[in-house]
Write a protein that holds these residues in place. Sequence first.
Motif: not given
Length: 173
Positions: A155-169
């Motif tokens: 399973f792949y999971f990512s979070i991206e905001n205005k400044s780029g990708y963020v570590d979900p953990v």
Amino acid sequence: SLFIVKGNHAFLEQPRELLTKAYDESLPFATVYAWYVEHLGEPLPFMPQPEVITTAVDGLTEMPVSGEVIESFQTNGKGIHLLPEKDSYVQAVDKGVVLFAGKNSETGKTITIQHADRSETTYGNLHTIDVHLYQMVQTNEVIGSVKADDAVETFYFSIENKSGYVDPVKVIN
């Protein structure tokens, strides 16, 4: 708008810049929806709404699927890969609008949700997709499923905001 873009007059420069910028940026559907609900209330549905399946989790306190982290954020810089503990439903970590629900060349069956703060969460390598494009989903709503016995895919999971990708953990307990 063609007159503004193609016109050669000085007074059209500011409208031309605004129009060009509007076409270059994607519409923040979730932000607009949140503003609408806050100021005008829930919109009336055109069709009967299905019952929303949710879990008892509140806010960003758990991953959308339980499992062991197989590939960390530090490895790929975009998201994490989890090996599901069991066949599971995948739940949205926050309310928002589905921007993508389909097949992605890198993450197979994938869902991307845009949230009111303009961040986006992506859920990939799903067994099923249970939402559709531009559907409004609620926090903890079931959006798809994964199978634990599918040892090839994690399973792949990512979070991206205005400044780029963020570590979900680091964002989710």
